[in-house]
Write an enzyme that holds these catalytic residues in place. Structure first.
Site, mmCIF file in Angstrom:
data_model
loop_
_atom_site.group_PDB
_atom_site.id
_atom_site.type_symbol
_atom_site.label_atom_id
_atom_site.label_comp_id
_atom_site.label_asym_id
_atom_site.label_seq_id
_atom_site.Cartn_x
_atom_site.Cartn_y
_atom_site.Cartn_z
ATOM 1 N N LYS A 19 16.886 58.851 -27.777
ATOM 2 C CA LYS A 19 18.323 58.519 -27.754
ATOM 3 C C LYS A 19 18.755 58.063 -26.357
ATOM 4 O O LYS A 19 19.405 57.038 -26.196
ATOM 5 C CB LYS A 19 19.170 59.726 -28.190
ATOM 6 C CG LYS A 19 18.817 60.266 -29.567
ATOM 7 C CD LYS A 19 19.681 61.448 -29.951
ATOM 8 C CE LYS A 19 19.536 62.675 -29.067
ATOM 9 N NZ LYS A 19 18.215 63.304 -29.093
ATOM 10 N N ARG A 44 26.954 66.891 -33.198
ATOM 11 C CA ARG A 44 25.692 67.594 -33.434
ATOM 12 C C ARG A 44 25.757 68.482 -34.667
ATOM 13 O O ARG A 44 24.745 69.067 -35.052
ATOM 14 C CB ARG A 44 25.368 68.526 -32.255
ATOM 15 C CG ARG A 44 25.075 67.855 -30.953
ATOM 16 C CD ARG A 44 23.688 67.271 -30.987
ATOM 17 N NE ARG A 44 22.753 67.876 -30.099
ATOM 18 C CZ ARG A 44 22.375 67.358 -28.930
ATOM 19 N NH1 ARG A 44 22.912 66.263 -28.480
ATOM 20 N NH2 ARG A 44 21.451 67.929 -28.221
ATOM 21 N N ARG A 84 8.008 64.114 -19.858
ATOM 22 C CA ARG A 84 9.238 63.403 -19.438
ATOM 23 C C ARG A 84 9.578 63.794 -18.000
ATOM 24 O O ARG A 84 9.437 64.942 -17.593
ATOM 25 C CB ARG A 84 10.412 63.781 -20.342
ATOM 26 C CG ARG A 84 11.737 63.230 -19.790
ATOM 27 C CD ARG A 84 12.852 63.258 -20.796
ATOM 28 N NE ARG A 84 13.216 64.580 -21.262
ATOM 29 C CZ ARG A 84 14.121 64.797 -22.214
ATOM 30 N NH1 ARG A 84 14.738 63.777 -22.793
ATOM 31 N NH2 ARG A 84 14.395 66.034 -22.601
ATOM 32 N N ARG A 102 13.178 68.285 -16.730
ATOM 33 C CA ARG A 102 14.390 68.970 -17.188
ATOM 34 C C ARG A 102 14.076 70.428 -17.483
ATOM 35 O O ARG A 102 13.023 70.742 -18.039
ATOM 36 C CB ARG A 102 14.938 68.273 -18.448
ATOM 37 C CG ARG A 102 16.147 67.425 -18.151
ATOM 38 C CD ARG A 102 16.541 66.572 -19.299
ATOM 39 N NE ARG A 102 16.877 67.306 -20.521
ATOM 40 C CZ ARG A 102 17.370 66.711 -21.612
ATOM 41 N NH1 ARG A 102 17.581 65.415 -21.623
ATOM 42 N NH2 ARG A 102 17.651 67.419 -22.677
ATOM 43 N N ARG A 131 15.128 73.807 -29.656
ATOM 44 C CA ARG A 131 16.019 72.644 -29.803
ATOM 45 C C ARG A 131 15.673 71.875 -31.077
ATOM 46 O O ARG A 131 16.546 71.415 -31.792
ATOM 47 C CB ARG A 131 15.908 71.734 -28.566
ATOM 48 C CG ARG A 131 16.659 72.300 -27.361
ATOM 49 C CD ARG A 131 16.174 71.718 -26.051
ATOM 50 N NE ARG A 131 16.302 70.291 -25.972
ATOM 51 C CZ ARG A 131 15.517 69.497 -25.236
ATOM 52 N NH1 ARG A 131 14.526 70.022 -24.522
ATOM 53 N NH2 ARG A 131 15.712 68.211 -25.210
HETATM 54 P P1 AP5 Z 1 14.607 60.459 -24.302
HETATM 55 O O1 AP5 Z 1 15.186 59.090 -24.414
HETATM 56 O O2 AP5 Z 1 14.915 61.247 -23.096
HETATM 57 O O3 AP5 Z 1 14.927 61.285 -25.644
HETATM 58 P P2 AP5 Z 1 16.272 61.944 -26.152
HETATM 59 O O4 AP5 Z 1 16.356 61.710 -27.617
HETATM 60 O O5 AP5 Z 1 17.428 61.512 -25.324
HETATM 61 O O6 AP5 Z 1 15.918 63.464 -25.909
HETATM 62 P P3 AP5 Z 1 16.816 64.632 -25.315
HETATM 63 O O7 AP5 Z 1 15.856 65.737 -24.970
HETATM 64 O O8 AP5 Z 1 17.725 64.143 -24.243
HETATM 65 O O9 AP5 Z 1 17.654 64.993 -26.574
HETATM 66 P P4 AP5 Z 1 18.463 66.257 -26.816
HETATM 67 O O10 AP5 Z 1 19.321 65.842 -27.949
HETATM 68 O O11 AP5 Z 1 17.653 67.473 -27.025
HETATM 69 O O12 AP5 Z 1 19.177 66.516 -25.394
HETATM 70 P P5 AP5 Z 1 20.624 66.248 -24.833
HETATM 71 O O13 AP5 Z 1 20.502 65.862 -23.428
HETATM 72 O O14 AP5 Z 1 21.429 65.406 -25.752
HETATM 73 O O15 AP5 Z 1 13.025 60.309 -24.464
HETATM 74 C C1 AP5 Z 1 12.173 61.447 -24.339
HETATM 75 C C2 AP5 Z 1 10.876 61.055 -23.615
HETATM 76 O O16 AP5 Z 1 10.144 60.148 -24.434
HETATM 77 C C3 AP5 Z 1 11.090 60.318 -22.276
HETATM 78 O O17 AP5 Z 1 10.064 60.714 -21.401
HETATM 79 C C4 AP5 Z 1 10.961 58.830 -22.649
HETATM 80 O O18 AP5 Z 1 10.485 58.054 -21.558
HETATM 81 C C5 AP5 Z 1 9.928 58.900 -23.764
HETATM 82 N N1 AP5 Z 1 10.122 57.880 -24.797
HETATM 83 C C6 AP5 Z 1 11.300 57.429 -25.315
HETATM 84 N N2 AP5 Z 1 11.067 56.513 -26.278
HETATM 85 C C7 AP5 Z 1 9.698 56.405 -26.373
HETATM 86 C C8 AP5 Z 1 8.818 55.634 -27.187
HETATM 87 N N3 AP5 Z 1 9.286 54.789 -28.115
HETATM 88 N N4 AP5 Z 1 7.492 55.805 -27.014
HETATM 89 C C9 AP5 Z 1 7.009 56.655 -26.096
HETATM 90 N N5 AP5 Z 1 7.788 57.420 -25.272
HETATM 91 C C10 AP5 Z 1 9.111 57.281 -25.427
HETATM 92 O O19 AP5 Z 1 21.253 67.713 -24.903
HETATM 93 C C11 AP5 Z 1 20.774 68.723 -24.039
HETATM 94 C C12 AP5 Z 1 21.542 70.005 -24.262
HETATM 95 O O20 AP5 Z 1 22.940 69.796 -24.010
HETATM 96 C C13 AP5 Z 1 21.487 70.572 -25.689
HETATM 97 O O21 AP5 Z 1 20.342 71.362 -25.875
HETATM 98 C C14 AP5 Z 1 22.792 71.398 -25.729
HETATM 99 O O22 AP5 Z 1 22.616 72.618 -25.054
HETATM 100 C C15 AP5 Z 1 23.747 70.535 -24.926
HETATM 101 N N6 AP5 Z 1 24.502 69.572 -25.741
HETATM 102 C C16 AP5 Z 1 24.434 68.215 -25.679
HETATM 103 N N7 AP5 Z 1 25.280 67.662 -26.575
HETATM 104 C C17 AP5 Z 1 25.880 68.683 -27.224
HETATM 105 C C18 AP5 Z 1 26.830 68.759 -28.273
HETATM 106 N N8 AP5 Z 1 27.336 67.654 -28.865
HETATM 107 N N9 AP5 Z 1 27.226 69.995 -28.691
HETATM 108 C C19 AP5 Z 1 26.753 71.114 -28.113
HETATM 109 N N10 AP5 Z 1 25.838 71.107 -27.125
HETATM 110 C C20 AP5 Z 1 25.408 69.908 -26.683
HETATM 111 MG MG MG Z 2 18.791 62.436 -24.030
#
Ligand code: AP5
Ligand code: MG
Length: 219
Positions: free
Chosen positions: A15, A90, A124, A157, A168
């Site tokens: 994402k 979410r 990552r 991270r 997660r």
């Molecule tokens: P990346 O693009 O970083 O993946 P991502 O989907 O963004 O993963 P996240 O870990 O950020 O998602 P998340 O939903 O758990 O975390 P968020 O920050 O939103 O890619 C991952 C890796 O793969 C990278 O190394 C990239 O280079 C590689 N990659 C990407 N595409 C690839 C491909 N095609 N092939 C190979 N490699 C690839 O949330 C974090 C925390 O915040 C949550 O746990 C929660 O505590 C809180 N939070 C956030 N939003 C909310 C909400 N709405 N409500 C409540 N709590 C929330």
């Molecule tokens: Mg992300």
């Protein structure tokens, strides 16, 4: 069709990698709740203090905090034509809150299996200054440990530890996001995209789904 897009998908589905490209391509702003929360933690704000424990444990931050944050961000757009939301909503109650603020045109679910998520997140690296995302194998920085964009020192991270990743995926995604995905499917705003393959090919797939929707709406 206006471009009010929600990106859904498990942790590590890409994402955060796809959202800025998509936002640039569509000419709309990108809003990522995870990035905003991490920034708040880093800056030691009241929101950051309240959110930190949830982030570290891999649990959803309470809805009222996140909804307040997103409300602020969307109001600040001042009626601009669209957005790409990464990480919000979410769960069904966040989706209901979003409905009270704005409608959406499309929810894009980027689907990646659990074993691939684990493989991606264990290698990552992110830049704590500018937020650029890397992968040691699939998207390495030009100089080891250094951000290509701002020369910051890359870090892992804190929620990418294997036990937190598992929580997660299993709780946040499989349990809490499942009814949300189902409700978007029923409302016919959901498209599912295979998140495997190269970053470029996933981007092309997402874009072609958006274009297909736009053409269908015109007809
Ligand atoms: P990346 O693009 O970083 O993946 P991502 O989907 O963004 O993963 P996240 O870990 O950020 O998602 P998340 O939903 O758990 O975390 P968020 O920050 O939103 O890619 C991952 C890796 O793969 C990278 O190394 C990239 O280079 C590689 N990659 C990407 N595409 C690839 C491909 N095609 N092939 C190979 N490699 C690839 O949330 C974090 C925390 O915040 C949550 O746990 C929660 O505590 C809180 N939070 C956030 N939003 C909310 C909400 N709405 N409500 C409540 N709590 C929330
Ligand atoms: Mg992300």
């Amino acid at each position: 069709m206006s471009c009010r897009i929600v990106l859904l998908g498990p942790p590590g589905s890409g994402k955060g990698t796809q959202a800025p490209r998509l936002a640039k391509e569509l000419g709309v702003p990108q809003i990522a709740t995870g990035d905003l929360l991490r920034q708040a933690v880093k800056n030691g704000t009241e929101l950051g203090k309240q959110a930190k424990g949830f982030l570290d444990r891999g649990e959803l931050v309470p809805d009222e905090l996140v909804v307040g944050l997103i409300d602020e961000q969307l109001k600040a757009l001042n009626g601009k034509k669209g957005f790409v939301l990464d990480g919000f909503p979410r769960n069904p109650s966040q989706a209901k809150a979003l409905e009270g603020i704005t409608g959406i045109d499309l929810a894009v679910l980027v689907d990646v299996p659990r074993d691939e998520v684990v493989r991606r997140l264990s290698a990552r690296r992110v830049c704590p200054n500018c937020g650029q995302i890397y992968h040691l194998e699939f998207r390495p920085p030009k100089r080891s440990g250094i951000c290509d964009v701002c020369q910051g020192n890359l870090v892992q991270r804190s929620d990418d530890k294997p036990d937190v990743v598992a929580k997660r995926y299993d709780v946040q995604y499989n349990e809490q996001a499942a009814p949300l995905i189902e409700s978007y499917r029923k409302a016919s705003v959901l498209v599912e995209v295979d998140g495997r393959g190269s970053i470029e090919s996933v981007f092309e797939r997402i874009l072609s789904e958006i274009q297909a929707r736009k053409s269908a709406k015109k007809r």
